[in-house]
Design an enzyme around this catalytic site. Structure first.
Site, PDB file in Angstrom:
ATOM      1  N   ARG A  88     -51.040  32.027   0.346  1.00 39.00           N
ATOM      2  CA  ARG A  88     -51.383  32.935   1.190  1.00 39.00           C
ATOM      3  C   ARG A  88     -52.813  32.152   1.189  1.00 39.00           C
ATOM      4  NH1 ARG A  88     -51.817  36.500  -1.863  1.00 39.00           N
ATOM      5  NH2 ARG A  88     -50.467  38.076  -1.096  1.00 39.00           N
ATOM      6  N   TYR A  89     -53.094  31.052   1.192  1.00 37.37           N
ATOM      7  CA  TYR A  89     -54.571  30.342   0.817  1.00 37.37           C
ATOM      8  C   TYR A  89     -54.233  29.072   1.495  1.00 37.37           C
ATOM      9  CZ  TYR A  89     -56.378  34.711  -0.915  1.00 37.37           C
ATOM     10  OH  TYR A  89     -56.931  36.040  -0.903  1.00 37.37           O
ATOM     11  N   ARG A  92     -54.761  26.720  -2.644  1.00 33.96           N
ATOM     12  CA  ARG A  92     -53.940  27.290  -2.909  1.00 33.96           C
ATOM     13  C   ARG A  92     -52.589  28.454  -3.427  1.00 33.96           C
ATOM     14  NH1 ARG A  92     -58.725  29.840  -2.059  1.00 33.96           N
ATOM     15  NH2 ARG A  92     -58.728  31.416  -2.042  1.00 33.96           N
ATOM     16  N   CYS A 101     -43.299  41.238 -18.609  1.00 31.56           N
ATOM     17  CA  CYS A 101     -44.662  41.295 -19.183  1.00 31.56           C
ATOM     18  C   CYS A 101     -44.449  41.904 -20.534  1.00 31.56           C
ATOM     19  CB  CYS A 101     -45.459  41.994 -17.894  1.00 31.56           C
ATOM     20  SG  CYS A 101     -45.892  41.672 -16.344  1.00 31.56           S
ATOM     21  N   CYS A 105     -48.461  47.815 -16.634  1.00 31.97           N
ATOM     22  CA  CYS A 105     -49.296  48.653 -16.419  1.00 31.97           C
ATOM     23  C   CYS A 105     -48.670  49.848 -15.503  1.00 31.97           C
ATOM     24  CB  CYS A 105     -50.869  47.648 -15.714  1.00 31.97           C
ATOM     25  SG  CYS A 105     -51.141  46.655 -16.861  1.00 31.97           S
ATOM     26  N   CYS A 108     -50.120  48.014 -12.101  1.00 31.73           N
ATOM     27  CA  CYS A 108     -49.137  47.391 -11.414  1.00 31.73           C
ATOM     28  C   CYS A 108     -48.857  47.515  -9.632  1.00 31.73           C
ATOM     29  CB  CYS A 108     -48.485  47.197 -12.114  1.00 31.73           C
ATOM     30  SG  CYS A 108     -47.974  45.301 -11.990  1.00 31.73           S
ATOM     31  N   ARG A 110     -47.556  44.283  -8.658  1.00 32.61           N
ATOM     32  CA  ARG A 110     -46.165  43.965  -8.403  1.00 32.61           C
ATOM     33  C   ARG A 110     -45.109  44.858  -8.709  1.00 32.61           C
ATOM     34  NH1 ARG A 110     -48.584  38.513  -9.209  1.00 32.61           N
ATOM     35  NH2 ARG A 110     -48.846  37.955  -7.104  1.00 32.61           N
ATOM     36  N   ASP A 271     -55.361  48.555  -5.459  1.00 34.69           N
ATOM     37  CA  ASP A 271     -54.298  47.799  -4.608  1.00 34.69           C
ATOM     38  C   ASP A 271     -53.435  50.227  -4.321  1.00 34.69           C
ATOM     39  OD1 ASP A 271     -54.662  45.133  -3.961  1.00 34.69           O
ATOM     40  OD2 ASP A 271     -53.883  45.217  -6.138  1.00 34.69           O
ATOM     41  N   ASP A 308     -58.197  43.770  -2.110  1.00 33.76           N
ATOM     42  CA  ASP A 308     -56.384  42.350  -1.334  1.00 33.76           C
ATOM     43  C   ASP A 308     -55.941  43.248  -0.171  1.00 33.76           C
ATOM     44  OD1 ASP A 308     -55.538  40.647  -1.887  1.00 33.76           O
ATOM     45  OD2 ASP A 308     -55.451  40.564  -4.283  1.00 33.76           O
ATOM     46  N   LYS A 315     -58.127  38.092  -0.266  1.00 32.81           N
ATOM     47  CA  LYS A 315     -59.335  39.007  -0.102  1.00 32.81           C
ATOM     48  C   LYS A 315     -60.505  39.461   0.461  1.00 32.81           C
ATOM     49  CE  LYS A 315     -57.777  38.168  -5.451  1.00 32.81           C
ATOM     50  NZ  LYS A 315     -56.412  37.554  -5.490  1.00 32.81           N
TER      51      LYS A 315
END
Length: 346
Positions: A88-89, A92, A101, A105, A108, A110, A271, A308, A315
């Site tokens: 995306r950037y 990186r 995981c 959460c 989340c 995702r 999000d 985001d 972001k």
């Protein structure tokens, strides 16, 4: 005690009432459920609004979907040139090493992509393709291992991945995004910590933590093990209604993080993930909290409040404004709301 994954597990552990069995089953049929023994022990069963339970115990509100909510709220897929990579950037990339995981959460972003039904890990072929992509893009200075949670892999596999990345001349930083030091601190062994280091690349660990009570003695030991090994630690926190949506709670968390050598890095506005509306608050509320914290909390303990942008635009900071132009100069508001005249003098 083992990880709690079903309605019966949660009821037996005193984290849900028998009357909730059906609701938890319906939520669990759509989204992954896992509460580790460490986090289960941190929950106050006498508090129906416990902020730890709110993050991990399924709630029937998760099945209420707002039309604005998105399966891929931050647009990973729009920036995925090959499986496992998000670029995306410019400097990186994300490398999604695994799809599981230690704990899931309830907010989340995702949540539609992780869990027991997700691909457990990148195949050997996909991982080679990911390495080749990074090697072919000399602008990539940093690789961020995410998922799922990269700390779910074995130390041997972690060392292999880090070694491959560190061998790419232009990769100088390898960052790890993880909840494991909080949720399953026993996994942060000396062997795993050693595996995070690769010759030629600097490791950073970004820990996800939302409430000071998540910093249990075992979590603090896990964080110290990495800090003592010379690995810089930062923290990412999600601003969540009913968990940390007041200045005192955030201040306690951010100060405690600095005390254990973890720099608060980002405070994420929640999000637009499906079924998470009960966690969200307005940007204006978040800015108000940041304004309340500034001047009251050391700059070392202040993260950047960020959004985001839905769809994958990246972001942006949501820092409250303190300047208003006036007559060739500025009106500046201080931390107590006082107004002051300022001239650039140029």
């Amino acid at each position: 005690m083992s990880t709690l994954r079903t309605a019966d597990d949660l009821i037996a552990a005193g984290l849900a009432a028998p009357a909730q069995r059906g609701d938890i089953g319906r939520v669990g049929a759509r989204y992954a459920v896992a509460v580790t023994d460490t986090l289960a022990a941190a929950i106050d069963r006498a508090d129906p609004a416990d902020p730890i339970a709110r993050q991990f115990v399924p709630d029937i509100a998760e099945l209420t979907i707002d039309p604005r909510e998105l399966v891929d709220p931050i647009g990973d897929e729009a920036h995925a040139p090959v499986p496992g990579i998000v670029h995306r950037y410019p400097d990186r990339v994300l490398l999604k090493l695994v799809g599981v995981c230690a704990v899931y959460c309830r907010f989340c972003f995702r949540r539609e992509m992780v869990g027991p039904g997700a691909e457990q890990a990148l195949s050997a072929e996909a991982l080679e393709t990911a390495f080749a992509y990074v090697a072919a893009h000399p602008e990539v200075w940093e690789v961020i291992l995410t998922g799922g949670d990269p700390f779910m892999v074995s130390p041997r596999r972690m060392a292999d991945v880090v070694g491959r990345l560190a061998a790419i001349p232009h990769v100088k930083v390898v960052r790890f995004h993880t909840r494991v030091p909080i949720a399953a601190p026993e996994r942060v062994t000396a062997e795993l910590v050693a595996a995070l280091k690769g010759e030629g690349a600097t490791p950073y660990v970004a820990v996800h933590v939302n409430h000071v009570r998540e910093l249990t003695p075992d979590a603090r030991t896990a964080l110290a093990r990495m800090a003592d090994a010379g690995i810089p630690l930062v923290a990412q926190t999600v601003l969540l209604r009913g968990v940390n949506d007041d200045a005192a709670t955030l201040a306690a968390l951010f100060r405690a993080l600095v005390e254990v050598r973890v720099k608060p890095y980002y405070l994420h506005h929640p999000d637009l993930a499906p079924g998470t509306g009960h966690f969200r608050l307005s940007i204006a509320e978040g800015q108000g909290l940041m304004r309340a914290l500034r001047g009251q909390v050391s700059g070392l303990a202040l993260p950047t409040y960020v959004l985001d942008i839905p769809g994958g635009a990246g972001k942006v900071p949501l820092t409250p404004g303190y300047l208003e132009p006036e007559g060739g100069g500025w009106q500046v508001s201080d931390n107590c709301g006082g107004m002051h005249r300022y001239s650039d003098g140029v």
